[in-house]
Design a protein around this motif. Structure first.
Motif, PDB file in Angstrom:
ATOM      1  N   GLU A  20       0.819  -1.216   0.000  1.00 60.42           N
ATOM      2  CA  GLU A  20       0.000   0.000   0.000  1.00 60.42           C
ATOM      3  C   GLU A  20       0.854   1.268   0.000  1.00 60.42           C
ATOM      4  O   GLU A  20       0.518   2.246  -0.650  1.00 60.42           O
ATOM      5  CB  GLU A  20      -0.954   0.004   1.197  1.00 60.42           C
ATOM      6  CG  GLU A  20      -2.025  -1.060   1.111  1.00 60.42           C
ATOM      7  CD  GLU A  20      -2.850  -0.988  -0.167  1.00 60.42           C
ATOM      8  OE1 GLU A  20      -3.233   0.128  -0.579  1.00 60.42           O
ATOM      9  OE2 GLU A  20      -3.108  -2.043  -0.768  1.00 60.42           O
ATOM     10  N   ALA A  21       1.947   1.241   0.713  1.00 61.22           N
ATOM     11  CA  ALA A  21       2.777   2.438   0.863  1.00 61.22           C
ATOM     12  C   ALA A  21       3.797   2.605  -0.260  1.00 61.22           C
ATOM     13  O   ALA A  21       4.148   3.726  -0.619  1.00 61.22           O
ATOM     14  CB  ALA A  21       3.500   2.403   2.205  1.00 61.22           C
ATOM     15  N   VAL A  22       4.288   1.483  -0.814  1.00 63.30           N
ATOM     16  CA  VAL A  22       5.371   1.545  -1.793  1.00 63.30           C
ATOM     17  C   VAL A  22       5.031   0.661  -2.999  1.00 63.30           C
ATOM     18  O   VAL A  22       5.483  -0.477  -3.101  1.00 63.30           O
ATOM     19  CB  VAL A  22       6.720   1.087  -1.169  1.00 63.30           C
ATOM     20  CG1 VAL A  22       7.871   1.317  -2.149  1.00 63.30           C
ATOM     21  CG2 VAL A  22       6.994   1.787   0.136  1.00 63.30           C
ATOM     22  N   PRO A  23       4.228   1.173  -3.926  1.00 63.44           N
ATOM     23  CA  PRO A  23       3.919   0.380  -5.118  1.00 63.44           C
ATOM     24  C   PRO A  23       5.128   0.325  -6.058  1.00 63.44           C
ATOM     25  O   PRO A  23       5.957   1.245  -6.063  1.00 63.44           O
ATOM     26  CB  PRO A  23       2.760   1.127  -5.761  1.00 63.44           C
ATOM     27  CG  PRO A  23       2.908   2.535  -5.300  1.00 63.44           C
ATOM     28  CD  PRO A  23       3.524   2.457  -3.926  1.00 63.44           C
ATOM     29  N   ALA A  24       5.236  -0.736  -6.817  1.00 67.46           N
ATOM     30  CA  ALA A  24       6.322  -0.866  -7.798  1.00 67.46           C
ATOM     31  C   ALA A  24       6.233   0.289  -8.793  1.00 67.46           C
ATOM     32  O   ALA A  24       5.154   0.589  -9.300  1.00 67.46           O
ATOM     33  CB  ALA A  24       6.220  -2.203  -8.516  1.00 67.46           C
ATOM     34  N   PRO A  25       7.356   0.955  -9.076  1.00 66.37           N
ATOM     35  CA  PRO A  25       7.328   2.151  -9.918  1.00 66.37           C
ATOM     36  C   PRO A  25       7.172   1.890 -11.415  1.00 66.37           C
ATOM     37  O   PRO A  25       6.848   2.803 -12.168  1.00 66.37           O
ATOM     38  CB  PRO A  25       8.672   2.816  -9.621  1.00 66.37           C
ATOM     39  CG  PRO A  25       9.567   1.666  -9.275  1.00 66.37           C
ATOM     40  CD  PRO A  25       8.683   0.692  -8.534  1.00 66.37           C
ATOM     41  N   ASP A  26       7.434   0.660 -11.845  1.00 64.56           N
ATOM     42  CA  ASP A  26       7.328   0.342 -13.271  1.00 64.56           C
ATOM     43  C   ASP A  26       7.039  -1.144 -13.431  1.00 64.56           C
ATOM     44  O   ASP A  26       7.063  -1.912 -12.459  1.00 64.56           O
ATOM     45  CB  ASP A  26       8.615   0.746 -14.011  1.00 64.56           C
ATOM     46  CG  ASP A  26       9.864   0.155 -13.392  1.00 64.56           C
ATOM     47  OD1 ASP A  26       9.910  -1.069 -13.153  1.00 64.56           O
ATOM     48  OD2 ASP A  26      10.818   0.929 -13.136  1.00 64.56           O
ATOM     49  N   ALA A  27       6.749  -1.538 -14.662  1.00 60.85           N
ATOM     50  CA  ALA A  27       6.355  -2.918 -14.936  1.00 60.85           C
ATOM     51  C   ALA A  27       7.475  -3.915 -14.626  1.00 60.85           C
ATOM     52  O   ALA A  27       7.227  -4.996 -14.097  1.00 60.85           O
ATOM     53  CB  ALA A  27       5.896  -3.064 -16.386  1.00 60.85           C
TER      54      ALA A  27
ATOM     55  N   GLY B  91      13.897  -8.493 -21.434  1.00 56.53           N
ATOM     56  CA  GLY B  91      13.601  -7.193 -22.019  1.00 56.53           C
ATOM     57  C   GLY B  91      12.324  -6.618 -21.445  1.00 56.53           C
ATOM     58  O   GLY B  91      11.517  -7.336 -20.856  1.00 56.53           O
ATOM     59  N   HIS B  92      12.176  -5.324 -21.613  1.00 57.24           N
ATOM     60  CA  HIS B  92      10.956  -4.653 -21.181  1.00 57.24           C
ATOM     61  C   HIS B  92      10.758  -3.450 -22.083  1.00 57.24           C
ATOM     62  O   HIS B  92      11.717  -2.841 -22.549  1.00 57.24           O
ATOM     63  CB  HIS B  92      11.021  -4.234 -19.704  1.00 57.24           C
ATOM     64  CG  HIS B  92      12.229  -3.429 -19.363  1.00 57.24           C
ATOM     65  ND1 HIS B  92      12.254  -2.061 -19.428  1.00 57.24           N
ATOM     66  CD2 HIS B  92      13.455  -3.811 -18.972  1.00 57.24           C
ATOM     67  CE1 HIS B  92      13.454  -1.637 -19.078  1.00 57.24           C
ATOM     68  NE2 HIS B  92      14.212  -2.676 -18.800  1.00 57.24           N
ATOM     69  N   ARG B  93       9.483  -3.147 -22.355  1.00 56.31           N
ATOM     70  CA  ARG B  93       9.204  -2.012 -23.226  1.00 56.31           C
ATOM     71  C   ARG B  93       7.816  -1.466 -22.953  1.00 56.31           C
ATOM     72  O   ARG B  93       6.908  -2.220 -22.583  1.00 56.31           O
ATOM     73  CB  ARG B  93       9.342  -2.398 -24.689  1.00 56.31           C
ATOM     74  CG  ARG B  93       8.275  -3.368 -25.167  1.00 56.31           C
ATOM     75  CD  ARG B  93       8.540  -3.834 -26.606  1.00 56.31           C
ATOM     76  NE  ARG B  93       7.459  -4.685 -27.050  1.00 56.31           N
ATOM     77  CZ  ARG B  93       6.491  -4.312 -27.882  1.00 56.31           C
ATOM     78  NH1 ARG B  93       6.491  -3.092 -28.371  1.00 56.31           N
ATOM     79  NH2 ARG B  93       5.548  -5.153 -28.235  1.00 56.31           N
ATOM     80  N   ALA B  94       7.692  -0.164 -23.139  1.00 53.96           N
ATOM     81  CA  ALA B  94       6.381   0.473 -23.069  1.00 53.96           C
ATOM     82  C   ALA B  94       5.640   0.118 -24.353  1.00 53.96           C
ATOM     83  O   ALA B  94       6.238   0.082 -25.431  1.00 53.96           O
ATOM     84  CB  ALA B  94       6.538   1.979 -22.942  1.00 53.96           C
ATOM     85  N   THR B  95       4.358  -0.156 -24.229  1.00 54.65           N
ATOM     86  CA  THR B  95       3.548  -0.493 -25.399  1.00 54.65           C
ATOM     87  C   THR B  95       2.422   0.511 -25.597  1.00 54.65           C
ATOM     88  O   THR B  95       1.537   0.295 -26.421  1.00 54.65           O
ATOM     89  CB  THR B  95       2.974  -1.916 -25.281  1.00 54.65           C
ATOM     90  OG1 THR B  95       2.194  -2.006 -24.082  1.00 54.65           O
ATOM     91  CG2 THR B  95       4.074  -2.960 -25.267  1.00 54.65           C
ATOM     92  N   GLY B  96       2.442   1.582 -24.849  1.00 56.80           N
ATOM     93  CA  GLY B  96       1.429   2.620 -24.921  1.00 56.80           C
ATOM     94  C   GLY B  96       1.395   3.365 -23.604  1.00 56.80           C
ATOM     95  O   GLY B  96       2.151   3.053 -22.685  1.00 56.80           O
ATOM     96  N   GLU B  97       0.513   4.317 -23.508  1.00 52.66           N
ATOM     97  CA  GLU B  97       0.378   5.090 -22.273  1.00 52.66           C
ATOM     98  C   GLU B  97      -0.127   4.173 -21.152  1.00 52.66           C
ATOM     99  O   GLU B  97      -1.224   3.613 -21.244  1.00 52.66           O
ATOM    100  CB  GLU B  97      -0.605   6.252 -22.483  1.00 52.66           C
ATOM    101  CG  GLU B  97      -0.724   7.164 -21.288  1.00 52.66           C
ATOM    102  CD  GLU B  97       0.556   7.922 -20.982  1.00 52.66           C
ATOM    103  OE1 GLU B  97       0.793   8.196 -19.793  1.00 52.66           O
ATOM    104  OE2 GLU B  97       1.306   8.241 -21.925  1.00 52.66           O
ATOM    105  N   GLY B  98       0.684   3.978 -20.118  1.00 54.73           N
ATOM    106  CA  GLY B  98       0.285   3.133 -18.999  1.00 54.73           C
ATOM    107  C   GLY B  98       0.229   1.656 -19.323  1.00 54.73           C
ATOM    108  O   GLY B  98      -0.449   0.891 -18.641  1.00 54.73           O
ATOM    109  N   ARG B  99       0.966   1.236 -20.345  1.00 55.00           N
ATOM    110  CA  ARG B  99       1.012  -0.184 -20.728  1.00 55.00           C
ATOM    111  C   ARG B  99       2.462  -0.580 -20.996  1.00 55.00           C
ATOM    112  O   ARG B  99       3.242   0.219 -21.499  1.00 55.00           O
ATOM    113  CB  ARG B  99       0.185  -0.453 -21.975  1.00 55.00           C
ATOM    114  CG  ARG B  99      -1.281  -0.177 -21.773  1.00 55.00           C
ATOM    115  CD  ARG B  99      -2.098  -0.620 -22.976  1.00 55.00           C
ATOM    116  NE  ARG B  99      -3.512  -0.469 -22.705  1.00 55.00           N
ATOM    117  CZ  ARG B  99      -4.253  -1.307 -21.996  1.00 55.00           C
ATOM    118  NH1 ARG B  99      -3.715  -2.380 -21.480  1.00 55.00           N
ATOM    119  NH2 ARG B  99      -5.530  -1.086 -21.777  1.00 55.00           N
TER     120      ARG B  99
ATOM    121  N   GLY C  25      -4.591   4.019 -11.699  1.00 52.89           N
ATOM    122  CA  GLY C  25      -4.610   4.648 -10.379  1.00 52.89           C
ATOM    123  C   GLY C  25      -3.236   4.762  -9.751  1.00 52.89           C
ATOM    124  O   GLY C  25      -3.099   4.667  -8.533  1.00 52.89           O
ATOM    125  N   GLY C  26      -2.199   4.929 -10.576  1.00 50.02           N
ATOM    126  CA  GLY C  26      -0.837   5.073 -10.067  1.00 50.02           C
ATOM    127  C   GLY C  26      -0.156   3.764  -9.702  1.00 50.02           C
ATOM    128  O   GLY C  26       0.949   3.775  -9.173  1.00 50.02           O
TER     129      GLY C  26
END
Length: 121
Positions: free
Chosen positions: A19-26, A73-81, A109-110
């Motif tokens: 609840e206090a520290v969500p993962a910042p990225d995928a 690997g990791h990559r953005a696939t769109g806004e928030g994806r 929701g962040g």
């Protein structure tokens, strides 16, 4: 060779303080979910699984011995994806298992959530 981080410096802060520290990225969420599988932390896995694809309950392989995670690997696939490709290795019943998956994540929701993935043969 990648640096080895202590549990608290890598994934513990997310797994133990959802609840206090969500993962910042995928990618961070992927790594923390692997850690949660190793520790059989069903509550964390459920909480970070998108509600549209979340299973009603979690089962773990009895006697599984986790051997490692390699993020390919990791990559953005769109806004928030985003997508994260990984290989997780473990042993169960004396048999080596290699799970190679490209996972899909969404940010709402962040917070990042695991949606689903394609397993590679």
């Amino acid at each position: 060779m990648a640096a080895v981080l202590r549990y608290a410096d890598c994934c513990g802060r997310y797994v133990d303080h959802l609840e206090a520290v969500p993962a910042p990225d995928a990618e961070s969420l992927m790594r923390s979910r692997y850690t949660a599988f190793v520790g059989e932390r069903a509550e964390y896995l459920q909480a970070t699984w998108h509600p549209t694809t979340r299973p009603a309950s979690m089962d773990f392989d009895a006697g599984a011995r986790w051997l490692g995670l390699a993020v390919r690997g990791h990559r953005a696939t769109g806004e928030g994806r985003a997508e994260v490709e990984f290989v997780a290795r473990y042993r169960v019943g004396g048999r080596a298992v290699r799970l190679h998956e490209t996972s899909r994540f969404v940010r709402e929701g962040g917070r990042w959530f695991y949606v689903d993935g394609d397993v590679h043969g």
